[in-house]
Design a protein around this motif. Structure first.
Motif, mmCIF file in Angstrom:
data_model
loop_
_atom_site.group_PDB
_atom_site.id
_atom_site.type_symbol
_atom_site.label_atom_id
_atom_site.label_comp_id
_atom_site.label_asym_id
_atom_site.label_seq_id
_atom_site.Cartn_x
_atom_site.Cartn_y
_atom_site.Cartn_z
ATOM 1 N N GLN A 442 0.815 -1.211 0.000
ATOM 2 C CA GLN A 442 0.000 0.000 0.000
ATOM 3 C C GLN A 442 0.853 1.268 0.000
ATOM 4 O OE1 GLN A 442 -3.940 0.019 0.128
ATOM 5 N NE2 GLN A 442 -2.776 -1.325 -1.200
ATOM 6 N N TRP A 443 2.023 1.187 0.602
ATOM 7 C CA TRP A 443 2.943 2.334 0.556
ATOM 8 C C TRP A 443 3.343 2.605 -0.899
ATOM 9 C CZ3 TRP A 443 7.918 3.402 -1.078
ATOM 10 C CH2 TRP A 443 8.479 4.590 -0.603
ATOM 11 N N GLN A 444 3.673 1.531 -1.607
ATOM 12 C CA GLN A 444 4.069 1.683 -3.017
ATOM 13 C C GLN A 444 2.890 2.159 -3.869
ATOM 14 O OE1 GLN A 444 7.405 1.183 -3.906
ATOM 15 N NE2 GLN A 444 6.637 2.352 -5.663
ATOM 16 N N ALA A 445 1.710 1.618 -3.584
ATOM 17 C CA ALA A 445 0.519 2.021 -4.351
ATOM 18 C C ALA A 445 0.246 3.509 -4.168
ATOM 19 C CB ALA A 445 -0.696 1.204 -3.906
ATOM 20 N N LEU A 446 0.419 3.993 -2.947
ATOM 21 C CA LEU A 446 0.199 5.419 -2.673
ATOM 22 C C LEU A 446 1.226 6.273 -3.422
ATOM 23 C CD1 LEU A 446 -1.227 7.682 -1.030
ATOM 24 C CD2 LEU A 446 0.364 7.204 0.842
ATOM 25 N N ILE A 447 2.484 5.888 -3.332
ATOM 26 C CA ILE A 447 3.552 6.627 -4.035
ATOM 27 C C ILE A 447 3.271 6.642 -5.545
ATOM 28 C CG2 ILE A 447 5.986 6.455 -4.720
ATOM 29 C CD1 ILE A 447 5.941 7.453 -1.961
ATOM 30 N N ASP A 448 2.926 5.479 -6.092
ATOM 31 C CA ASP A 448 2.694 5.380 -7.539
ATOM 32 C C ASP A 448 1.515 6.254 -7.952
ATOM 33 O OD1 ASP A 448 4.761 3.629 -7.655
ATOM 34 O OD2 ASP A 448 3.532 1.820 -7.914
ATOM 35 N N ASN A 449 0.465 6.243 -7.159
ATOM 36 C CA ASN A 449 -0.722 7.018 -7.529
ATOM 37 C C ASN A 449 -0.451 8.522 -7.459
ATOM 38 O OD1 ASN A 449 -3.521 6.856 -8.357
ATOM 39 N ND2 ASN A 449 -3.962 7.877 -6.415
ATOM 40 N N ILE A 450 0.261 8.933 -6.417
ATOM 41 C CA ILE A 450 0.618 10.358 -6.315
ATOM 42 C C ILE A 450 1.539 10.718 -7.485
ATOM 43 C CG2 ILE A 450 1.747 12.129 -4.916
ATOM 44 C CD1 ILE A 450 1.054 10.419 -2.421
ATOM 45 N N GLY A 451 2.430 9.779 -7.818
ATOM 46 C CA GLY A 451 3.357 9.995 -8.930
ATOM 47 C C GLY A 451 2.636 10.244 -10.253
ATOM 48 N N LYS A 452 1.422 9.695 -10.365
ATOM 49 C CA LYS A 452 0.630 9.908 -11.589
ATOM 50 C C LYS A 452 -0.027 11.276 -11.589
ATOM 51 C CE LYS A 452 -0.905 5.178 -11.921
ATOM 52 N NZ LYS A 452 -2.088 4.466 -11.442
#
Ligand code: NFE
Ligand code: MG
Length: 567
Positions: A442-452
């Protein structure tokens, strides 16, 4: 001749729990579980804006605080059909996972380990031998002989002072204690190290939630964390990397220490795989939603009847009508009126204190049932449901833990043996491993989504005053399935009921006079010394009771409750 023992209060739990046992021939033949504390949250909620409820209801408990807050916003969001941005789901999920991990580590080391570990016996250990025992199963650097020698020195100083401090009043030297001096020393060392590690889990909650306990960042419709990777004083990259550093540290402790210790304790007490079986019906809900509608989850839920994993029924959604329709609470043996089962939206909480009655009313805890059945919730239910669902992470971590057990004992734990006291302890350890994996995910998912470029974390939720709404918020909490039920009228709270994990497990006999899970789990337990009923405490602790949750008594309709005098 049968003998009656009363343990009141049970310690190293949250709240006030009394356990009575009838013992015949050295074995428990009958048991009663009683919540002895009265609380009242009811009047506070009545008439409030449903969007404020989460802030109030998380005061139900100082242990699973954020859990009630999140169940509450889910209930209101469900009632009014509010959408939740994925960033908010990820942030909530990180809080849920970190909080649950915190809770499980504290349970294993601080609350229940001393039922199995004889602190004073650790003085006889050879630290080098203890350290060597862990080579090959754990890479934890603090398992060194030097470190274990230091810990032994601390215990020696404590014992010499005559004041055992946090270790006072244990059942030291009890016949039922079976660990070797070396394993006792390892366990004490990890007890102390766990005090550090549990803090790391709480730091994740505090960074994301504003503080812990009792997070401040929720909102019906999302979370109140402003996201900007490059700005100060918001959820930025620096803070997210700080969170990641704690995930890494926790991850190592869970894999290299907690998982190994759970297997070692089980291997030294295999007879507890045959003791402590509860209701044998199990319920858990899916958790960690990954979309705004709450339609898909990282972790599965389901129902198992009669312990038969082959006939497990999946529960894929928090809006599953079959799940909602099955839940009711009754008070035939609890100190409330309305003995007959009521559905939570119609639930009432009118006190009717009678004093203790063996065959009548004897607890402030209600009796929840699922389609009329007594069911167990919590880490054992969670483990069995996920094994039945063949959830890959759960299967893999259980297999690994079981491998350590097998290396120590020569045989593996069979699934049928998990309906037991040790099953709950193993369930919690496996669940912790799975939740640790979801933290990374979930940490990675959050980073990836913000990155988009998506920084939305909140969508304002309006509650029209001209309509009536009903909603439910489910959650898989540390002690099991939690549900909050809200009725909204004129834009305000009309009724609010929480059906809580420890209520499911610690409930008294139900309307059919069937004992609750705690009560069932104690029958058949051998008690070597009725004056020191360590065996009873072992099984009760394996549920990790939280009585302030169990006797929260949230009801907005009955004004009477505030006038009652208790005991
Ligand atoms: Ni007070 Fe709780 C959990 C909830 S309760 S600790 O986990 O919900 O039984
Ligand atoms: Mg309730």
């Amino acid at each position: 001749m049968s003998q009656r023992i009363t343990i009141d209060p049970i310690t190293r739990i949250e709240g006030h729990l009394r356990i009575d046992c009838e013992i015949d021939g050295g074995v428990v033949t009958k048991a009663w579980s009683s919540g002895t504390m009265w609380r009242g949250m009811e009047e506070i909620l009545k008439g409030n804006d449903p969007r404020d409820a989460w802030m109030i209801v998380q005061r139900i408990c100082g242990v699973c605080t954020s859990i009630h807050a999140i169940a509450s916003v889910r209930a209101v969001e469900n009632a009014i059909g509010a959408k939740v941005p994925v960033n908010a789901q990820y942030i909530r999920n990180l809080i849920i996972a970190a909080h649950n991990i915190h809770d499980h580590i504290v349970h294993f080391y601080q609350l229940s380990a001393l039922d199995w570990v004889d602190i004073t016996a650790a003085l006889e250990a050879n630290p080098q031998k203890a350290s060597d025992m862990l080579k090959g199963v754990s890479t934890w650097s603090l398992n060194s002989a030097d470190e274990l020698t230091k810990v032994q020195g601390k215990i020696r100083a404590l014992v010499a002072s005559g004041q055992l401090g946090i270790f006072a009043n244990g059942y030291w030297g009890h016949k039922a204690m079976k660990l070797s001096p070396e394993v006792n020393l390892i366990a004490v060392a990890h007890y102390l190290q766990a005090l550090e590690c549990q803090r790391d889990a709480n730091r994740i909650v505090a960074i994301l939630g504003g503080k812990s306990p009792h997070i401040q960042n929720l909102a019906v419709g999302g979370v109140a964390n402003p996201i900007n990777l490059d700005a100060p004083s918001v959820l930025n990259l620096e803070r997210l990397l700080y969170v990641k550093s704690f995930i890494d540290r926790l991850g190592e402790f869970i894999e290299q220490v907690y998982k190994v210790d759970a297997a070692i304790i089980a291997a030294h007490y295999p007879e507890w795989l045959a003791l402590g079986q509860g209701a044998k019906h199990y319920l858990s809900v899916p958790e960690l939603p990954t979309d705004g509608e709450g339609g898909s989850f990282l972790l599965p839920g389901g129902y198992i009847e009669n312990g038969d994993l082959a006939n497990y029924r999946p529960i894929d959604s928090h809006q599953d009508a079959w799940l909602m329709d099955g839940i009711a609470e009754s008070n035939k043996h609890a100190w409330y009126k309305d003995d007959e089962p009521l559905k939570p939206w119609e639930g009432k909480t009118e006190p009717d204190y009678t004093g203790w009655q063996d065959d009548g009313k004897y607890s402030w805890v209600k009796s929840p049932t699922f389609y009329g059945k007594v069911v167990e919730v919590g880490p054992l239910a969670d483990l069995l449901v996920k094994l039945a669902a063949m959830h890959p992470g759960t299967v893999a971590h259980f297999k690994q833990l079981n491998g350590i057990y097998q290396a120590l004992t020569g045989s593996a734990i069979k699934t049928e043996q998990l309906h037991s006291t040790l099953g709950r302890i193993i369930g919690r350890s496996v669940r912790c491993c799975v939740l640790k994996d979801t933290l990374y995910h979930q940490w990675q998912a959050l980073i990836d989504n913000i990155g988009k470029g998506d920084v939305t974390a909140y969508i304002k939720a309006e509650i029209p005053a001209d309509k009536e709404f009903r909603g439910v918020g489910f959650e898989e909490a540390p002690r099991g399935m939690l549900s909050h039920w809200v009725v909204i009228k004129g834009g305000k709270i009309e009724n609010y009921q929480a059906v809580v994990p420890s209520t499911w497990n610690s409930g008294p006999r139900n309307f059919n006079d069937e004992p609750g899970p705690y009560e069932q789990s104690l029958v058949g337990t051998p008690v070597a010394d009725p004056a020191k009923p360590l065996e009873v405490v072992r099984t009760i602790h394996s549920f990790d009771p939280c009585m302030s949750c169990a006797v929260h008594v949230v009801d907005t309709q009955s004004g009477d409750v505030t006038r009652v005098k208790v005991l």
